[in-house]
Write a protein that holds these residues in place. Structure first.
Motif, PDB file in Angstrom:
ATOM      1  N   ARG A  45     -87.280 -11.970  46.736  1.00  0.00           N
ATOM      2  CA  ARG A  45     -88.197 -12.648  45.810  1.00  0.00           C
ATOM      3  C   ARG A  45     -88.440 -11.833  44.553  1.00  0.00           C
ATOM      4  O   ARG A  45     -88.533 -12.382  43.461  1.00  0.00           O
ATOM      5  N   ASP A  46     -88.578 -10.521  44.702  1.00  0.00           N
ATOM      6  CA  ASP A  46     -89.040  -9.681  43.602  1.00  0.00           C
ATOM      7  C   ASP A  46     -87.937  -8.947  42.860  1.00  0.00           C
ATOM      8  O   ASP A  46     -88.106  -8.583  41.712  1.00  0.00           O
ATOM      9  N   ARG A  49     -82.113 -10.640  42.965  1.00  0.00           N
ATOM     10  CA  ARG A  49     -81.736 -11.439  44.120  1.00  0.00           C
ATOM     11  C   ARG A  49     -80.225 -11.490  44.330  1.00  0.00           C
ATOM     12  O   ARG A  49     -79.725 -11.253  45.426  1.00  0.00           O
TER      13      ARG A  49
END
Length: 73
Positions: A45-46, A49
């Protein structure tokens, strides 16, 4: 997704956790295993990816190939 398909998917995913050696390495501590998986999801998510997916996909394919080679021995 039908119930039977979902059950098969869950069994296969559990098999991957075992194949990766996480059950033994964590002494079957499910909180640790969930923490590892949660960390991986957070990175997806952060972070970058696509880079993470590429790295993990390569490692996974390598692990499958090694397991297949061992099965043939």
């Amino acid at each position: 997704m039908k119930r039977r398909e979902r059950t098969r998917q869950l069994i296969e995913l559990g098999g991957l956790v075992a194949k990766a050696g996480l059950v033994e390495l964590t002494e079957d501590d499910r909180a640790v295993i969930l923490g590892l998986l949660t960390e991986a999801a957070a990175r997806l998510r952060d972070g970058d990816r696509e880079q993470m997916l590429t790295l993990w996909r390569r490692r996974g394919r390598r692990a499958f190939a090694q397991a297949e080679a061992q099965d043939r021995e």
